[in-house]
Design a protein around this motif. Structure first.
Motif, short mmCIF file in Angstrom:
data_model
loop_
_atom_site.label_atom_id
_atom_site.label_comp_id
_atom_site.label_asym_id
_atom_site.label_seq_id
_atom_site.Cartn_x
_atom_site.Cartn_y
_atom_site.Cartn_z
N UNK A 145 37.15 -44.96 18.87
CA UNK A 145 38.26 -44.95 17.91
C UNK A 145 39.59 -44.71 18.60
N UNK A 146 39.61 -43.76 19.53
CA UNK A 146 40.86 -43.38 20.17
C UNK A 146 41.32 -44.45 21.15
N UNK A 147 40.39 -45.02 21.93
CA UNK A 147 40.76 -46.10 22.85
C UNK A 147 41.28 -47.30 22.07
N UNK A 148 40.62 -47.63 20.96
CA UNK A 148 41.07 -48.75 20.14
C UNK A 148 42.48 -48.51 19.61
N UNK A 149 42.75 -47.30 19.17
CA UNK A 149 44.07 -46.97 18.64
C UNK A 149 45.14 -47.11 19.72
N UNK A 150 44.85 -46.62 20.93
CA UNK A 150 45.85 -46.63 22.00
C UNK A 150 46.15 -48.05 22.49
N UNK A 151 45.11 -48.80 22.85
CA UNK A 151 45.33 -50.12 23.43
C UNK A 151 45.68 -51.14 22.36
N UNK A 152 45.00 -51.09 21.21
CA UNK A 152 45.35 -52.00 20.13
C UNK A 152 46.79 -51.80 19.68
N UNK A 153 47.23 -50.56 19.62
CA UNK A 153 48.62 -50.29 19.26
C UNK A 153 49.59 -50.83 20.29
N UNK A 252 42.44 -46.98 11.60
CA UNK A 252 41.01 -46.74 11.47
C UNK A 252 40.63 -45.29 11.77
N UNK A 253 41.52 -44.53 12.41
CA UNK A 253 41.19 -43.17 12.79
C UNK A 253 41.19 -42.22 11.60
N UNK A 254 41.95 -42.54 10.57
CA UNK A 254 42.10 -41.64 9.43
C UNK A 254 40.90 -41.72 8.49
N UNK A 255 40.70 -40.66 7.72
CA UNK A 255 39.57 -40.63 6.80
C UNK A 255 39.75 -41.63 5.67
N UNK A 256 41.00 -41.89 5.27
CA UNK A 256 41.35 -42.92 4.30
C UNK A 256 42.47 -43.77 4.91
N UNK A 257 42.41 -45.08 4.70
CA UNK A 257 43.43 -45.97 5.24
C UNK A 257 44.83 -45.48 4.87
N UNK A 258 45.69 -45.16 5.85
CA UNK A 258 47.01 -44.61 5.54
C UNK A 258 48.07 -45.67 5.28
N UNK A 259 47.72 -46.96 5.37
CA UNK A 259 48.70 -48.03 5.26
C UNK A 259 48.90 -48.45 3.82
N UNK A 260 50.04 -49.05 3.56
CA UNK A 260 50.37 -49.48 2.21
C UNK A 260 49.68 -50.77 1.83
#
Length: 326
Positions: A145-153, A252-260
């Motif tokens: 999850x964390x690698x995906x967040x860093x590189x995908x971002x 994807x890291x959050x427990x609920x999708x934080x996006x609008x």
């Protein structure tokens, strides 16, 4: 877990290939070499320091037993129940109720909850949320999850940069570099969706159901988490999370999708339907009750929950101005 390591290796290889291809398209052979070196450095950084990077992305502030005794104590108690090392504990100063876990291993794990979550949920509901995040740590989901967040971002931001350059003059290079702006525009349109697809492939939605189930067992009552999911889901649709909107690949890291859910945000939706998650938790609660398992105290009624809007008594009840996390 071998499967999580395999997913991480796939993600690193695929995203490295994207960087190299972008470098070749923009700078030819020299650009490809530069992109490859940058990708290798980024991969090494993401494996060892991605947890720190993600926490900084969301302005998370570390707290301890002195600065946040009740919140910290709750995490400690749940970590003991989960048979996990004590994770680092963070607070995000954000009005949207949400939480996530990060770290490449249980010994380097961290749990972060927003002030919105600590202020709007009661103690049992927060216990359900924290237990869910500890389940991700126990399952070793947090590495991928964390690698995906860093590189995908990083790829998403690079795509936006290329598009920005095209809009503001990159295509008017007097030395015949007009193709650069067009290449940048095409890459900007293709790379972000492709990066999102890779994140979705590497981050299975089934992990949320697994973490819900394990977290409910750690906390002791599935209905605590299901009640929390209802509140978080409803609030997330009304209260924007500006930091998450800037880095949708980390949603994807959050427990609920934080996006609008506007624009490209939908591409990064890796969360299962909240109603389905709640139904699965209710089925688990009924299963445990049939087996004679003590589910612990019931949640407070709606009126009691409104009077006690946070996990502990609010500032007016305590006679001070501190938040419920401190």
């Amino acid at each position: 877990m071998p499967m999580n390591y395999a997913k991480t290796a796939f993600l690193l290889a695929a995203l490295t290939a994207i960087f190299v291809a972008m470098g070749a398209a923009v700078g030819g052979q020299q650009g490809m070499v530069i992109a490859f070196v940058v990708a290798l450095a980024m991969n090494a950084f993401s494996l060892w320091n991605s947890d720190t990077m993600v926490l900084k992305m969301f302005g998370a502030e570390e707290v301890d037993e002195r600065s946040a005794p009740e919140y910290y104590g709750l995490v400690r108690d749940l970590a003991r129940r989960a048979e996990l090392p004590m994770p680092r504990v963070y607070v995000m100063h954000n009005a949207q109720p949400n939480a996530f876990a990060t770290g490449r291993s249980p010994t380097r794990a961290a749990v972060a909850a927003s002030t919105g979550l600590l202020e709007s949920l009661n103690r049992q509901e927060i216990a359900g949320v924290i237990a869910h995040e500890l389940a991700h740590i126990k399952n070793r989901d947090t590495l991928t999850m964390t690698v995906a967040a860093t590189i995908g971002g990083a790829i998403s931001m690079l795509a936006q940069y290329l598009q920005f350059g095209m809009l503001f003059g990159g295509h008017r290079d007097e030395r015949g570099g007009g193709g650069l702006g067009m290449i940048g525009a095409v890459l900007a349109m293709l790379v972000a969706p492709f990066a999102a697809m890779l994140v979705q492939m590497a981050i299975s939605r089934s992990r949320e159901y697994q973490a819900d189930r394990m977290g409910a067992l750690i906390a002791g009552n599935p209905r605590w988490l299901s009640s929390a999911l209802v509140k978080i889901h409803n609030a997330a649709q009304r209260i924007p999370n500006e930091e998450a909107e800037q880095v949708p690949a980390a949603a994807h890291m959050f427990i609920i999708n934080p996006l609008t859910g506007q624009g490209m945000d939908n591409l990064f939706s890796t969360h299962p339907n909240t109603e389905n998650r709640i139904a699965a938790l209710e089925a688990l609660a009924q299963e445990l009750a049939r087996n004679g398992v003590d589910l612990g105290p019931d949640l407070p009624s709606n009126e009691e929950s409104q009077r006690d809007s946070g996990p502990w008594a609010g500032p007016s009840d305590r006679g001070d101005s501190r938040g419920p996390w401190g």
